[in-house]
Write an enzyme that holds these catalytic residues in place. Sequence first.
Site, PDB file in Angstrom:
ATOM      1  CB  CYS A 116      -0.944  -0.007   1.198  1.00 57.56           C
ATOM      2  SG  CYS A 116      -2.183  -1.287   1.038  1.00 57.56           S
ATOM      3  CG  HIS A 256      -3.307   3.206   2.244  1.00 58.40           C
ATOM      4  ND1 HIS A 256      -3.760   2.898   0.984  1.00 58.40           N
ATOM      5  CD2 HIS A 256      -3.311   2.044   2.943  1.00 58.40           C
ATOM      6  CE1 HIS A 256      -4.021   1.610   0.932  1.00 58.40           C
ATOM      7  NE2 HIS A 256      -3.773   1.059   2.106  1.00 58.40           N
ATOM      8  CG  ASN A 286      -6.611  -1.078   0.950  1.00 56.14           C
ATOM      9  OD1 ASN A 286      -5.986  -0.536   0.047  1.00 56.14           O
ATOM     10  ND2 ASN A 286      -6.025  -1.588   2.020  1.00 56.14           N
TER      11      ASN A 286
HETATM   12  N1  ACO Z   1     -17.506 -10.112   8.790  1.00 56.63           N
HETATM   13  C1  ACO Z   1     -17.853 -10.527  10.024  1.00 56.63           C
HETATM   14  N2  ACO Z   1     -16.946 -10.846  10.958  1.00 56.63           N
HETATM   15  C2  ACO Z   1     -15.644 -10.736  10.645  1.00 56.63           C
HETATM   16  C3  ACO Z   1     -15.218 -10.315   9.356  1.00 56.63           C
HETATM   17  C4  ACO Z   1     -16.216 -10.000   8.417  1.00 56.63           C
HETATM   18  N3  ACO Z   1     -15.927  -9.575   7.173  1.00 56.63           N
HETATM   19  N4  ACO Z   1     -13.873 -10.306   9.338  1.00 56.63           N
HETATM   20  C5  ACO Z   1     -13.463 -10.699  10.537  1.00 56.63           C
HETATM   21  N5  ACO Z   1     -14.524 -10.971  11.316  1.00 56.63           N
HETATM   22  C6  ACO Z   1     -14.541 -11.459  12.689  1.00 56.63           C
HETATM   23  C7  ACO Z   1     -13.258 -12.188  13.064  1.00 56.63           C
HETATM   24  O1  ACO Z   1     -13.316 -13.548  12.649  1.00 56.63           O
HETATM   25  C8  ACO Z   1     -13.252 -12.044  14.562  1.00 56.63           C
HETATM   26  O2  ACO Z   1     -14.088 -12.994  15.113  1.00 56.63           O
HETATM   27  P1  ACO Z   1     -13.673 -13.746  16.483  1.00 56.63           P
HETATM   28  O3  ACO Z   1     -13.571 -12.655  17.494  1.00 56.63           O
HETATM   29  O4  ACO Z   1     -14.794 -14.692  16.692  1.00 56.63           O
HETATM   30  O5  ACO Z   1     -12.359 -14.389  16.182  1.00 56.63           O
HETATM   31  C9  ACO Z   1     -13.878 -10.672  14.780  1.00 56.63           C
HETATM   32  O6  ACO Z   1     -14.598 -10.360  13.565  1.00 56.63           O
HETATM   33  C10 ACO Z   1     -12.878  -9.584  15.040  1.00 56.63           C
HETATM   34  O7  ACO Z   1     -11.772  -9.723  14.111  1.00 56.63           O
HETATM   35  P2  ACO Z   1     -10.642  -8.665  14.012  1.00 56.63           P
HETATM   36  O8  ACO Z   1      -9.622  -9.111  12.998  1.00 56.63           O
HETATM   37  O9  ACO Z   1     -10.159  -8.278  15.355  1.00 56.63           O
HETATM   38  O10 ACO Z   1     -11.471  -7.466  13.388  1.00 56.63           O
HETATM   39  P3  ACO Z   1     -11.057  -5.975  13.297  1.00 56.63           P
HETATM   40  O11 ACO Z   1     -12.019  -5.140  13.973  1.00 56.63           O
HETATM   41  O12 ACO Z   1      -9.592  -5.784  13.599  1.00 56.63           O
HETATM   42  O13 ACO Z   1     -11.242  -5.683  11.731  1.00 56.63           O
HETATM   43  C11 ACO Z   1      -9.833  -5.514   9.787  1.00 56.63           C
HETATM   44  C12 ACO Z   1     -10.522  -6.449  10.776  1.00 56.63           C
HETATM   45  C13 ACO Z   1     -10.898  -4.711   9.062  1.00 56.63           C
HETATM   46  C14 ACO Z   1      -9.042  -6.340   8.780  1.00 56.63           C
HETATM   47  C15 ACO Z   1      -8.895  -4.557  10.543  1.00 56.63           C
HETATM   48  O14 ACO Z   1      -8.101  -5.294  11.440  1.00 56.63           O
HETATM   49  C16 ACO Z   1      -7.983  -3.755   9.673  1.00 56.63           C
HETATM   50  O15 ACO Z   1      -8.422  -2.851   8.981  1.00 56.63           O
HETATM   51  N6  ACO Z   1      -6.667  -3.991   9.733  1.00 56.63           N
HETATM   52  C17 ACO Z   1      -5.658  -3.162   9.073  1.00 56.63           C
HETATM   53  C18 ACO Z   1      -5.690  -3.254   7.602  1.00 56.63           C
HETATM   54  C19 ACO Z   1      -4.530  -2.437   7.032  1.00 56.63           C
HETATM   55  O16 ACO Z   1      -4.230  -1.341   7.440  1.00 56.63           O
HETATM   56  N7  ACO Z   1      -3.798  -3.033   6.098  1.00 56.63           N
HETATM   57  C20 ACO Z   1      -2.613  -2.356   5.586  1.00 56.63           C
HETATM   58  C21 ACO Z   1      -2.809  -1.890   4.242  1.00 56.63           C
HETATM   59  S1  ACO Z   1      -3.228  -3.145   3.107  1.00 56.63           S
HETATM   60  C22 ACO Z   1      -1.821  -3.493   2.149  1.00 56.63           C
HETATM   61  O17 ACO Z   1      -0.744  -3.108   2.398  1.00 56.63           O
HETATM   62  C23 ACO Z   1      -1.991  -4.421   0.984  1.00 56.63           C
END
Ligand code: ACO
Length: 360
Positions: A116, A256, A286
């Site tokens: 990214c 980003h 994204n």
């Molecule tokens: N729908 C429903 N539930 C979900 C989903 C979904 N799409 N995705 C995950 N969950 C669940 C998980 O399984 C988990 O369940 P559990 O507690 O029973 O295990 C729960 O939701 C919480 O999961 P988390 O991973 O803690 O969810 P979080 O609130 O952190 O959101 C996300 C996930 C959106 C991926 C977030 O962590 C995020 O945005 N991370 C950073 C992304 C980023 O900045 N990436 C860098 C750039 S990308 C690049 O470089 C290519």
Amino acid sequence: MGRRGAGITAVAGWVPPTVLTNFHLEKFVETSDTWIRERTGIRERRILVERDRTTSDMAVYAIHQLLRKRGLAPEDIDLVICCTVTPDHVFPATANIICDKAGLRRAWGFDLEAACSGFLYGLACAVQFVQNGMYERVLVVGAERMSAIMNYHDRTTCVIFGDGAGVVLVEPVVPELGVQVIRLYSDGSGRHALFQKAGGALHPPTIETVLNREHYVYQEGRAVFGHAVRRFTEVIEEVMDVAGLRSEEIDWLVPHQANLRIIKAVARTLRLPMEKVMVNIHKFGNTTSATIPLCLAEWEPRLRTGDRLILATFGGGFTWGAIYLRWAYDGSLVPESGRILDAFPGEGTANGQTEEKNSD
Ligand code: ACO
């Protein structure tokens, strides 16, 4: 002789016409529109479904618009830096293919991969070539077909990413305008938190890697989230410090678009009102290297000469960085300003996307 400045002098963007909404995704994986909107800020994203078109084509459509907007011919371009994690092939570079397809007969090009952060790394390179006088016109492309490496059975990743392309032109400007401060970082110890496990030289494609779905994006979202918020904030504060900038002097933050919660947390820490923060994650998701140029293309009509912008990013690698620049032209005077095209050349606008829809 005084220092030669380098700045962004034109922008353009293109997204595929096919809209993939959260409601569509509810049919593939166990998720909900509410969860996706509340946890990421995303409502829909664009997906390139046409099998005969790919990353280079999206880049070419954006480049054609940029040349038209700026009144340039393909031969006017010296160099193309294509930032992508979804190249057409492992080799040759997608930049070479773009030059061929866009008719940039005088240009050479190379690909740059920094997840990214690709676009900011690419912009930093372009600025060096222009500032040192080697080239006059460099295109920096951020183009991604993320849907090609997305596992639509993995709800933790498939809801986040979208396809699209943005491009900027870097040209000489007076030193008071253009790019002023660049800070870029990487930390390879984070490489296992966000990556594509197979398909490279470590794990070349085999039947097993394919069956194990190792050619898709893998992400430990929570770990990445924590690093992103910290690094994003740190590097923006560093750039502000070097530039002697106070929060109230920033006209636009161009983050980003990884997660609306990350963007809001950073804006809060920096005491920046959200009105000064470019956000279009709700409609494009994204798009990895394309998010920042797509934001610039959409906000172009509101950008004025001398505006103070901070571009900031965080991504796989880990990679992160921020660039402070003074905007180099009046965006309201440019033809097609603010229009992100979403139709294939020669075809009507498939989803009736208009400027109005783009500015919601
Ligand atoms: N729908 C429903 N539930 C979900 C989903 C979904 N799409 N995705 C995950 N969950 C669940 C998980 O399984 C988990 O369940 P559990 O507690 O029973 O295990 C729960 O939701 C919480 O999961 P988390 O991973 O803690 O969810 P979080 O609130 O952190 O959101 C996300 C996930 C959106 C991926 C977030 O962590 C995020 O945005 N991370 C950073 C992304 C980023 O900045 N990436 C860098 C750039 S990308 C690049 O470089 C290519």
